[in-house]
Scaffold this active site. Structure first.
Site, PDB file in Angstrom:
ATOM      1  N   LYS A   1       0.570   4.681   6.685  1.00 34.72           N
ATOM      2  CA  LYS A   1       0.034   5.509   5.597  1.00 34.72           C
ATOM      3  C   LYS A   1       0.589   6.924   5.724  1.00 34.72           C
ATOM      4  O   LYS A   1       1.188   7.291   6.720  1.00 34.72           O
ATOM      5  CB  LYS A   1      -1.499   5.584   5.648  1.00 34.72           C
ATOM      6  CG  LYS A   1      -2.222   4.265   5.729  1.00 34.72           C
ATOM      7  CD  LYS A   1      -2.149   3.473   4.464  1.00 34.72           C
ATOM      8  CE  LYS A   1      -2.918   2.153   4.652  1.00 34.72           C
ATOM      9  NZ  LYS A   1      -2.544   1.151   3.712  1.00 34.72           N
TER      10      LYS A   1
ATOM     11  N   SER B   1       0.798  -1.237   0.000  1.00 33.30           N
ATOM     12  CA  SER B   1       0.000   0.000   0.000  1.00 33.30           C
ATOM     13  C   SER B   1       0.828   1.282   0.000  1.00 33.30           C
ATOM     14  O   SER B   1       0.311   2.334  -0.343  1.00 33.30           O
ATOM     15  CB  SER B   1      -0.964   0.020   1.178  1.00 33.30           C
ATOM     16  OG  SER B   1      -0.271   0.207   2.388  1.00 33.30           O
TER      17      SER B   1
END
Length: 178
Positions: free
Chosen positions: A85, A42
């Site tokens: 993230k 990701s």
């Protein structure tokens, strides 16, 4: 007899030093600095699976999070799992995604760190968020393959473990994260 006292004294000094070292290591590990392992794609191309990172656990408690910070936080749907993230927006900001472009406060983001060659989805009809007090909006750099705030919304600051700031493995990519 004097020699026996000296041996006992040295023994207790070593025991005390070992205990102090263990306590300091635990304080550093659980309150100041930790390491984490990247699992998944990701955050590609910035981070790859099996990258090892150092995470500063206290700096964001003192200063506000900044745009672009890479944070480790508890998955809002599973507290036992952590995600990594990038912070895209902070409290008071608005986020909108239109035609695969991310807008923060109506301004398109200049994102030279993303992997969006296949486009990305907004995970449903909602593509507009208002970031509330004590929240941040996070996205993975590999937008087509990231479970992030598009799916679960802004995250609470108190779910953040810390800011990833240094990659120490693989050795060929050792250095500060930007």
């Amino acid at each position: 007899m004097n020699n026996t006292k000296k041996v006992k004294s040295e023994f207790f000094e070593w025991i005390i030093m070992i205990i102090v070292a263990i306590v300091l290591a635990l304080i550093i590990r659980y309150f100041i600095l930790s390491s984490t392992l990247v699992n998944g794609s990701s955050m590609e191309p910035t981070l790859k699976t099996n990258d090892r990172l150092l995470v500063n656990r206290i700096s964001f408690m003192i200063d506000d999070l900044e745009y672009g910070d890479i944070v480790e936080f508890h998955n809002p749907n599973n507290e036992k799992e952590d995600f990594i993230k990038r912070v895209i927006a902070t409290e008071g900001d608005t986020v909108e995604i239109k035609n695969n472009i991310v807008y923060v406060n109506n301004q398109p983001l200049n994102e030279n760190y993303t992997s969006t060659e296949n486009g990305f989805t907004t995970f449903g009809a909602e593509s507009y968020w208002e970031i509330e007090k004590d929240e941040v909006f996070v996205l993975g750099d590999n937008r087509p393959n990231s479970n992030d705030s598009r799916a679960f919304g802004p995250i609470k600051k108190d779910s953040i473990v810390g800011i990833a700031f240094f990659r120490f493995y693989p050795f060929s990519k050792i250095g500060l994260l930007k």
